[in-house]
Design a protein around this motif. Structure first.
Motif, short mmCIF file in Angstrom:
data_model
loop_
_atom_site.label_atom_id
_atom_site.label_comp_id
_atom_site.label_asym_id
_atom_site.label_seq_id
_atom_site.Cartn_x
_atom_site.Cartn_y
_atom_site.Cartn_z
N MET A 156 42.76 33.26 59.00
CA MET A 156 43.34 34.60 59.08
C MET A 156 43.58 35.02 60.54
N ALA A 157 42.65 34.63 61.42
CA ALA A 157 42.85 34.94 62.85
C ALA A 157 44.07 34.21 63.39
N ALA A 158 44.19 32.91 63.02
CA ALA A 158 45.35 32.13 63.47
C ALA A 158 46.64 32.68 62.90
N LEU A 159 46.62 33.06 61.63
CA LEU A 159 47.81 33.59 60.97
C LEU A 159 48.24 34.91 61.59
N ASP A 194 43.10 22.03 50.63
CA ASP A 194 43.51 22.50 49.30
C ASP A 194 42.72 23.78 49.04
N MET A 195 43.36 24.92 49.30
CA MET A 195 42.64 26.19 49.27
C MET A 195 42.11 26.54 47.88
N TYR A 196 42.86 26.17 46.83
CA TYR A 196 42.41 26.48 45.47
C TYR A 196 41.13 25.72 45.14
N SER A 197 41.06 24.46 45.56
CA SER A 197 39.86 23.67 45.31
C SER A 197 38.67 24.26 46.06
N MET A 198 38.90 24.69 47.29
CA MET A 198 37.82 25.31 48.06
C MET A 198 37.33 26.59 47.39
N ILE A 218 44.32 35.52 49.10
CA ILE A 218 44.49 34.99 50.46
C ILE A 218 44.66 33.47 50.42
N CYS A 219 43.81 32.81 49.64
CA CYS A 219 43.88 31.35 49.51
C CYS A 219 45.23 30.93 48.93
N GLY A 220 45.71 31.69 47.95
CA GLY A 220 47.00 31.38 47.35
C GLY A 220 48.14 31.51 48.34
N LEU A 221 48.10 32.56 49.17
CA LEU A 221 49.13 32.77 50.19
C LEU A 221 49.17 31.59 51.16
N ILE A 222 47.99 31.18 51.61
CA ILE A 222 47.91 30.09 52.59
C ILE A 222 48.35 28.77 51.97
N ASP A 223 47.93 28.52 50.73
CA ASP A 223 48.20 27.24 50.08
C ASP A 223 49.66 27.13 49.62
N ASP A 224 50.16 28.18 48.99
CA ASP A 224 51.50 28.13 48.42
C ASP A 224 52.59 27.97 49.47
N TYR A 225 52.38 28.59 50.64
CA TYR A 225 53.41 28.57 51.68
C TYR A 225 53.09 27.61 52.82
N SER A 226 51.98 26.88 52.70
CA SER A 226 51.57 25.91 53.74
C SER A 226 51.67 26.55 55.13
N MET A 227 51.10 27.73 55.27
CA MET A 227 51.30 28.51 56.48
C MET A 227 50.42 28.08 57.65
#
Length: 285
Positions: A156-159, A194-198, A218-227
């Motif tokens: 989140m800090a990096a994003l 793999d954010m969902y697995s985590m 939050i995990c979905g946002l990061i994982d779905d868009y490979s941000m």
């Protein structure tokens, strides 16, 4: 000709100055010119020469000692950076007008500079006006990232910095050389996560349904868009340093007039070295 810049960012203690020092040594080894500019008015010392130092313009200690201001450490640093933003002519004069410059800007670690204050955004815009191609390099201490929720906090800090600055950004896990062999193996899953697995692995530890839903979003946002993804940085591994530098150079098209190759992925094998060895204990050393 364009000029090139890395904006070296990250929390305090994430290894920004060590990163700059390592890149300077690596550049010397491959006969490449790289300069450093210190933009941290609270910095104490460096083990490398700098072409410009913000402490020549203003220092946090001087601001804190000014009885008319009465700032603490954080307020003093913000004041210094705002003063710096009003005096970009000092930076322009310090940088000169040499073509094909490649400069590392060692930035302060206060996260508010990259979230809701305009100073760093103003710096990026000014550098772009001076024909710099700017890449953000966001560092996070790998020793901090070995737990899932700390990892999400680091993401989140990096994003936040990526969204605020709107420049190409390479995210790096530093201090890999300080991890134990077990921790190195454990952190491998965080490099391209793999954010969902985590989330599933740690769902038991989240007691509040409200925060569980927020964390899942939050995990979905990061994982779905490979941000956000991270590259490992071990200051003792020349091949790993070269891979990091390739990614950064590619993002700003450094040397585009030359025959340029896309950077290797961390899971690919370099020509002479198996990159998987990065995560094994270097017993021979």
């Amino acid at each position: 000709m364009p000029r090139y810049a890395q904006l070296v960012m990250g929390p305090a203690g994430s290894g920004k100055s060590t990163y700059c020092s390592t890149l300077i040594q690596h550049a010397e080894a491959i006969n490449r010119s790289v300069q450093v500019v210190n933009l941290d008015p609270a910095a104490e010392h460096f083990d490398y020469p700098v072409m410009a130092d913000i402490r020549e313009l203003i220092m946090v200690d001087d601001v804190m000692e000014d009885e008319s201001l009465r700032f603490g450490p954080n307020g003093g640093l913000v004041f210094c950076m705002e003063y710096f933003a009003n005096n970009f002519d000092w930076l322009e004069e310090s940088l000169g007008h040499v073509e094909d410059d490649y400069i590392l800007f060692d930035c302060p670690g206060q996260i508010e500079l990259y979230t809701h204050l305009p100073v760093m955004r103003q710096l990026v815009e000014q550098l772009q006006q001076w024909e710099f191609r700017v890449c953000g390099v966001f560092l996070v201490d790998s020793q901090f990232m070995v737990e899932t929720f700390k990892f999400i906090s680091g993401i989140m800090a990096a994003l936040s910095a990526m969204v605020s600055l709107e420049i190409p950004t390479v995210n790096i896990m530093t201090k890999m050389d300080l991890l134990s062999p077990k921790a190195k193996k454990e952190i491998e899953k965080y490099l391209d996560p793999d954010m969902y697995s985590m989330m599933e692995d740690n769902s038991v530890t989240i007691r509040s349904k409200k925060f569980k839903k927020l964390t899942k979003a939050i995990c979905g946002l990061i994982d779905d868009y490979s941000m956000v993804r991270f590259l490992p940085f071990d200051r003792t591994d020349e091949e790993g340093i070269n891979i990091v530098l390739q990614h950064i150079d590619f993002s700003i098209q450094y040397g585009e007039d030359l025959e340029f190759k896309e950077p290797k992925e961390p899971d690919e094998e370099p020509d002479n070295t198996n990159y998987d060895d990065f995560f094994q204990d270097k017993e021979e050393d």
